[in-house]
Enzyme design. Sequence first.
Site, PDB file in Angstrom:
ATOM      1  N   MET A  93       0.791  -1.228   0.000  1.00  0.00           N
ATOM      2  CA  MET A  93       0.000   0.000   0.000  1.00  0.00           C
ATOM      3  C   MET A  93       0.830   1.289   0.000  1.00  0.00           C
ATOM      4  SD  MET A  93      -2.932  -1.229  -0.357  1.00  0.00           S
ATOM      5  CE  MET A  93      -3.868  -2.755  -0.106  1.00  0.00           C
ATOM      6  N   ILE A 127       2.856   4.047  -2.565  1.00  0.00           N
ATOM      7  CA  ILE A 127       3.105   4.421  -3.962  1.00  0.00           C
ATOM      8  C   ILE A 127       4.608   4.684  -4.119  1.00  0.00           C
ATOM      9  CG2 ILE A 127       2.676   6.196  -5.726  1.00  0.00           C
ATOM     10  CD1 ILE A 127      -0.215   6.272  -4.800  1.00  0.00           C
ATOM     11  N   LEU A 128       5.197   4.100  -5.168  1.00  0.00           N
ATOM     12  CA  LEU A 128       6.641   4.217  -5.377  1.00  0.00           C
ATOM     13  C   LEU A 128       6.933   5.358  -6.360  1.00  0.00           C
ATOM     14  CD1 LEU A 128       7.150   0.378  -5.618  1.00  0.00           C
ATOM     15  CD2 LEU A 128       8.021   1.837  -3.764  1.00  0.00           C
ATOM     16  N   ASN A 144       2.269  -5.548 -10.278  1.00  0.00           N
ATOM     17  CA  ASN A 144       1.295  -5.269  -9.214  1.00  0.00           C
ATOM     18  C   ASN A 144      -0.016  -5.961  -9.531  1.00  0.00           C
ATOM     19  OD1 ASN A 144       0.086  -3.816  -6.941  1.00  0.00           O
ATOM     20  ND2 ASN A 144      -0.951  -2.543  -8.478  1.00  0.00           N
ATOM     21  N   HIS A 182      -4.066  -5.584  -8.956  1.00  0.00           N
ATOM     22  CA  HIS A 182      -5.064  -4.587  -8.572  1.00  0.00           C
ATOM     23  C   HIS A 182      -6.455  -5.224  -8.678  1.00  0.00           C
ATOM     24  CE1 HIS A 182      -6.752  -0.660  -7.858  1.00  0.00           C
ATOM     25  NE2 HIS A 182      -7.621  -0.922  -8.809  1.00  0.00           N
TER      26      HIS A 182
END
Length: 199
Positions: A92, A94-95, A109, A111
């Site tokens: 959880m 954000i990169l 990822n 989703h």
Amino acid sequence: MSEKAKIAVLVSGGGTNLQALIDAEKSGIISSGEIKLVISNNEGAYALQRAKKAGITSVVCSKKILGDGFEDTLIEILEDNGIDLIVLAGFMCILSEKFTSRYANRIINVHPSLIPSFCGKGFYGLKVHEAALDYGVKVTGATVHFVNEIPDGGKIIMQKAVYIKDDDTPETLQRRVMEEAEWKILPMSVEKVSKEIKG
Ligand code: GAR
């Protein structure tokens, strides 16, 4: 046969997708990669127990504690372990673009919707299913995609649709999307990308 892709799975919570990956490696659905490391940004994540039970090394890397040093620490851990593929499985955080561009086509990822619906900043976990039910869509599903600088914006690897029932709640829908879609397409995608990396 070439060496297997070394996989790090990044988690934040329950880790049912991590479990699906562990089971898929055991059953041979994943044969081109091996889970080397589990990294959690949350020391209380149940996913860490799953890793322990499976005998996989785990590390806690907390954004709250590390602040600006979070991504540099993450990179150090990944490099020290020679990681080829990073799998975000209910992770959880954000990169940044600095991070995602360093690992272009090496981060995937899962989703819980059919991207481009119900995705991007603010759409995570149960919120995604609440939004789908509020909108009244009749079909939802899950998507596995490469991660780039746009949240949920990278190239799609696999998708699977799930029909919504009249009496669904966010919780029942979340569970069905996991069972029917996420736990299937995430391991399949990990095998596909691992094979491509090592092929
Ligand atoms: C999963 O449904 C995953 O798709 C979602 O969080 C849940 C984590 O469950 N991820 C996102 O919403 C990312 N935007 P898990 O910890 O049991 O795998």
